[in-house]
Write a protein that holds these residues in place. Structure first.
Motif, PDB file in Angstrom:
ATOM      1  N   MET A  41      -3.255 -39.972 -23.754  1.00 23.62           N
ATOM      2  CA  MET A  41      -4.117 -40.554 -22.723  1.00 23.62           C
ATOM      3  C   MET A  41      -5.317 -39.649 -22.442  1.00 23.62           C
ATOM      4  O   MET A  41      -6.451 -40.128 -22.324  1.00 23.62           O
ATOM      5  N   LEU A  42      -5.081 -38.353 -22.337  1.00 26.85           N
ATOM      6  CA  LEU A  42      -6.173 -37.416 -22.068  1.00 26.85           C
ATOM      7  C   LEU A  42      -7.155 -37.378 -23.224  1.00 26.85           C
ATOM      8  O   LEU A  42      -8.365 -37.271 -23.013  1.00 26.85           O
ATOM      9  N   TRP A  43      -6.656 -37.487 -24.451  1.00 25.62           N
ATOM     10  CA  TRP A  43      -7.554 -37.546 -25.605  1.00 25.62           C
ATOM     11  C   TRP A  43      -8.433 -38.788 -25.515  1.00 25.62           C
ATOM     12  O   TRP A  43      -9.649 -38.716 -25.750  1.00 25.62           O
ATOM     13  N   LEU A  44      -7.829 -39.925 -25.167  1.00 21.71           N
ATOM     14  CA  LEU A  44      -8.617 -41.154 -25.010  1.00 21.71           C
ATOM     15  C   LEU A  44      -9.641 -41.007 -23.888  1.00 21.71           C
ATOM     16  O   LEU A  44     -10.800 -41.414 -24.028  1.00 21.71           O
ATOM     17  N   LEU A  45      -9.229 -40.407 -22.776  1.00 23.70           N
ATOM     18  CA  LEU A  45     -10.146 -40.216 -21.643  1.00 23.70           C
ATOM     19  C   LEU A  45     -11.223 -39.182 -21.949  1.00 23.70           C
ATOM     20  O   LEU A  45     -12.292 -39.206 -21.332  1.00 23.70           O
ATOM     21  N   ALA A  46     -10.965 -38.288 -22.887  1.00 22.60           N
ATOM     22  CA  ALA A  46     -11.998 -37.333 -23.304  1.00 22.60           C
ATOM     23  C   ALA A  46     -13.124 -38.050 -24.029  1.00 22.60           C
ATOM     24  O   ALA A  46     -14.255 -37.571 -24.067  1.00 22.60           O
ATOM     25  N   ARG A  47     -12.823 -39.200 -24.573  1.00 21.26           N
ATOM     26  CA  ARG A  47     -13.823 -39.984 -25.309  1.00 21.26           C
ATOM     27  C   ARG A  47     -14.579 -40.945 -24.411  1.00 21.26           C
ATOM     28  O   ARG A  47     -15.779 -41.137 -24.577  1.00 21.26           O
ATOM     29  N   GLU A  48     -13.854 -41.560 -23.441  1.00 25.56           N
ATOM     30  CA  GLU A  48     -14.496 -42.509 -22.525  1.00 25.56           C
ATOM     31  C   GLU A  48     -13.540 -42.845 -21.386  1.00 25.56           C
ATOM     32  O   GLU A  48     -12.332 -42.726 -21.527  1.00 25.56           O
ATOM     33  N   GLU A  49     -14.100 -43.272 -20.266  1.00 26.33           N
ATOM     34  CA  GLU A  49     -13.247 -43.686 -19.161  1.00 26.33           C
ATOM     35  C   GLU A  49     -12.509 -44.949 -19.559  1.00 26.33           C
ATOM     36  O   GLU A  49     -12.946 -45.676 -20.452  1.00 26.33           O
ATOM     37  N   SER A  50     -11.386 -45.193 -18.889  1.00 29.46           N
ATOM     38  CA  SER A  50     -10.564 -46.334 -19.259  1.00 29.46           C
ATOM     39  C   SER A  50      -9.708 -46.772 -18.083  1.00 29.46           C
ATOM     40  O   SER A  50      -9.501 -46.016 -17.140  1.00 29.46           O
ATOM     41  N   ASP A  51      -9.202 -47.994 -18.157  1.00 28.07           N
ATOM     42  CA  ASP A  51      -8.292 -48.492 -17.134  1.00 28.07           C
ATOM     43  C   ASP A  51      -6.852 -48.433 -17.645  1.00 28.07           C
ATOM     44  O   ASP A  51      -6.605 -48.130 -18.815  1.00 28.07           O
ATOM     45  N   VAL A  52      -5.912 -48.705 -16.766  1.00 25.22           N
ATOM     46  CA  VAL A  52      -4.489 -48.596 -17.094  1.00 25.22           C
ATOM     47  C   VAL A  52      -4.114 -49.503 -18.258  1.00 25.22           C
ATOM     48  O   VAL A  52      -3.420 -49.075 -19.194  1.00 25.22           O
ATOM     49  N   GLY A  53      -4.569 -50.741 -18.233  1.00 28.32           N
ATOM     50  CA  GLY A  53      -4.210 -51.689 -19.286  1.00 28.32           C
ATOM     51  C   GLY A  53      -4.675 -51.236 -20.658  1.00 28.32           C
ATOM     52  O   GLY A  53      -3.921 -51.307 -21.639  1.00 28.32           O
ATOM     53  N   SER A  54      -5.898 -50.767 -20.748  1.00 27.30           N
ATOM     54  CA  SER A  54      -6.431 -50.294 -22.035  1.00 27.30           C
ATOM     55  C   SER A  54      -5.683 -49.063 -22.524  1.00 27.30           C
ATOM     56  O   SER A  54      -5.369 -48.940 -23.711  1.00 27.30           O
ATOM     57  N   LEU A  55      -5.400 -48.144 -21.596  1.00 25.88           N
ATOM     58  CA  LEU A  55      -4.651 -46.950 -21.983  1.00 25.88           C
ATOM     59  C   LEU A  55      -3.252 -47.323 -22.458  1.00 25.88           C
ATOM     60  O   LEU A  55      -2.762 -46.779 -23.455  1.00 25.88           O
ATOM     61  N   ALA A  56      -2.600 -48.233 -21.761  1.00 37.63           N
ATOM     62  CA  ALA A  56      -1.249 -48.653 -22.143  1.00 37.63           C
ATOM     63  C   ALA A  56      -1.259 -49.256 -23.546  1.00 37.63           C
ATOM     64  O   ALA A  56      -0.396 -48.929 -24.375  1.00 37.63           O
ATOM     65  N   GLU A  57      -2.218 -50.112 -23.805  1.00 34.12           N
ATOM     66  CA  GLU A  57      -2.310 -50.746 -25.121  1.00 34.12           C
ATOM     67  C   GLU A  57      -2.570 -49.713 -26.212  1.00 34.12           C
ATOM     68  O   GLU A  57      -1.904 -49.716 -27.249  1.00 34.12           O
ATOM     69  N   ARG A  58      -3.500 -48.809 -25.991  1.00 29.74           N
ATOM     70  CA  ARG A  58      -3.878 -47.831 -27.020  1.00 29.74           C
ATOM     71  C   ARG A  58      -2.824 -46.749 -27.215  1.00 29.74           C
ATOM     72  O   ARG A  58      -2.741 -46.165 -28.286  1.00 29.74           O
ATOM     73  N   CYS A  59      -2.022 -46.486 -26.191  1.00 33.05           N
ATOM     74  CA  CYS A  59      -0.954 -45.468 -26.307  1.00 33.05           C
ATOM     75  C   CYS A  59       0.393 -46.094 -26.674  1.00 33.05           C
ATOM     76  O   CYS A  59       1.367 -45.356 -26.838  1.00 33.05           O
ATOM     77  N   ALA A  60       0.443 -47.416 -26.769  1.00 33.60           N
ATOM     78  CA  ALA A  60       1.694 -48.131 -27.033  1.00 33.60           C
ATOM     79  C   ALA A  60       2.762 -47.747 -26.004  1.00 33.60           C
ATOM     80  O   ALA A  60       3.906 -47.441 -26.331  1.00 33.60           O
TER      81      ALA A  60
END
Length: 119
Positions: A41-60
């Motif tokens: 999640m932190l790696w994804l947030l290092a790239r761009e802000e995100s919401d819970v749903g997007s993070l959940a989907e991308r982190c499985a």
């Protein structure tokens, strides 16, 4: 190749020796990074802000799990939130954490891929 100077701090590093409070704070940050879902999640947030749903989907991961991880990260002061209507967007609080996460994963990439490390 010249010997590396290990007595000088890295560019942009703070010059003071770490006291027990700073060492404990750093330990606590590393403890939060020790979970693979949080680290992803932190790696994804290092790239761009995100919401819970997007993070959940991308982190499985489930939305509930992501929400709980974000609550821990927010309580620790590592992420910020921004509200846009009914949506809440998360982002990393500062560049120190961004660099820490990216460097940790870059280091891991070198170890997993067998590429030679570099300075």
């Amino acid at each position: 190749m010249p010997a590396r100077d290990t007595t000088s701090p890295a560019p942009g590093a703070h010059l003071r020796d770490p006291d027990s409070a700073r060492l404990a704070e750093a330990r606590d940050v590393f403890a939060l990074l020790a979970d693979t879902t949080r680290l992803h999640m932190l790696w994804l947030l290092a790239r761009e802000e995100s919401d819970v749903g997007s993070l959940a989907e991308r982190c499985a991961a489930s939305r509930t799990a992501v929400s709980q991880h974000l609550a821990k990260l927010r309580l620790a002061g590592l992420v910020d939130t921004r509200r846009d209507g009914r949506h809440v967007y998360y982002s990393l609080r500062d560049g120190h954490l961004r660099r820490l996460v990216l460097e940790a994963l870059s280091h891991a990439d070198h170890r997993v891929s067998g590429q030679a490390p570099h300075d």
